[in-house]
Design an enzyme around this catalytic site. Structure first.
Site, PDB file in Angstrom:
ATOM      1  N   SER A  41       0.727  -1.388   0.128  1.00 31.70           N
ATOM      2  CA  SER A  41      -0.405  -0.159   0.274  1.00 31.70           C
ATOM      3  C   SER A  41       0.504   1.661   0.145  1.00 31.70           C
ATOM      4  O   SER A  41       0.365   2.363  -0.105  1.00 31.70           O
ATOM      5  CB  SER A  41      -0.696  -0.140   1.761  1.00 31.70           C
ATOM      6  N   HIS A 245      -0.655   6.073   6.663  1.00 35.78           N
ATOM      7  CA  HIS A 245       0.163   5.485   5.382  1.00 35.78           C
ATOM      8  C   HIS A 245       0.505   6.859   5.042  1.00 35.78           C
ATOM      9  O   HIS A 245       0.335   8.283   5.625  1.00 35.78           O
ATOM     10  CB  HIS A 245      -1.139   4.910   4.758  1.00 35.78           C
TER      11      HIS A 245
END
Length: 268
Positions: A41, A245
């Site tokens: 990711s 993230h």
């Protein structure tokens, strides 16, 4: 990888169990032919916005930004949220061939279950968090080197002439502990240290295969969670699927320059 991997970021490592002589990567590379972006990711761009499909690939992720600026002959964006090194080998290499001259890859966190680590550290107490980090450290020490070796060999087999750039993971938190909801200062420090360990193992294995390792820790310094200008999403009800993230800025200002520099003069 939504809470799923590279959050993974943070694993801890120790000594590599596979003994390989370090190989210096070639400094001379050919003009851009095909470019393939592999990994989890952090490579697919979860958190940057404009993410599509099950793999949540974003047009604002550093591989897509690099391709848009350099116009490779072919761009194979295969990175996928939640991917492990085995997934890279099994599902992400079909676009690689002899015409591929550049490959980037970020992978490793999901191999040692770091999504569970981050979930535990966010939702459970300090002792449970630190125990979870310790379990991941053991997996890094005993399992990760061999898994990375297998993935790196598979890349070499498909694109023998490509320059391969392996990108690491940033620290999630500022150096000085901050008040960040359920994650205590001690947990923050342990997670940052784990990120250093993960990067260390990844760097060693990458260099053993003649690949270039791009460390993004310095680029994100001053832009971690709790900083005045964060490039990483802090956990909240609104950011649960992208927590820990990189933001759009993190991909553009943190990862993209690292990739461009590591790609070398032939790809810059």
């Amino acid at each position: 990888m939504t809470l799923a991997g590279p959050l993974s970021l943070l694993l801890a490592c120790a000594a590599t169990t596979a003994a390989h002589a370090a190989v210096e990567p070639s400094e001379k590379i050919s003009p851009v032919g095909g470019y393939a972006a592999l990994g989890d990711s952090f490579a697919s761009g979860v958190g940057a916005g404009r993410a599509d499909g099950d793999c949540r690939r974003s047009s604002l992720a550093h591989p897509a930004l690099w391709a848009a600026g350099h116009h490779p002959g072919r761009f194979d964006f295969a990175a996928c949220t939640g991917a492990t090194s085995a997934d890279v080998t099994a599902t992400q290499l079909s676009g690689l061939d002899r015409s591929t001259t550049l490959v980037s890859i970020t992978v490793g966190g999901n191999d040692v279950g770091f999504a569970d680590v981050m979930r535990t550290c966010t939702l459970s107490g300090e002792s449970a968090c630190l125990e979870s980090v310790a379990r991941s450290e053991k997996a890094v020490d005993h399992d990760l080197p061999g898994k990375l070796d297998a993935a790196y060999r598979a890349v070499k087999a498909k694109a023998a002439h490509a320059r391969v750039v392996v990108l690491g993971y940033p620290h999630l938190f500022t150096q000085d502990a901050c008040l960040m909801g359920p994650v205590t200062g001690r947990e923050q420090s342990a997670l940052n240290t784990a990120a250093d360990h993960l990067n260390s193992v990844t760097r060693d294995r990458a260099r053993a295969h003649g690949y270039v390792f791009a460390d993004v820790t310095a680029a994100f310094a001053g832009h971690e969670i709790c900083s005045a200008d964060p490039w990483i999403h802090a956990p909240s009800l609104l950011t649960a699927d992208v927590a820990y993230h990189p933001t759009e800025e993190g991909q553009r200002e943190g990862y993209l320059p690292a990739l461009a520099k590591a790609a070398g003069s032939g790809h810059a």
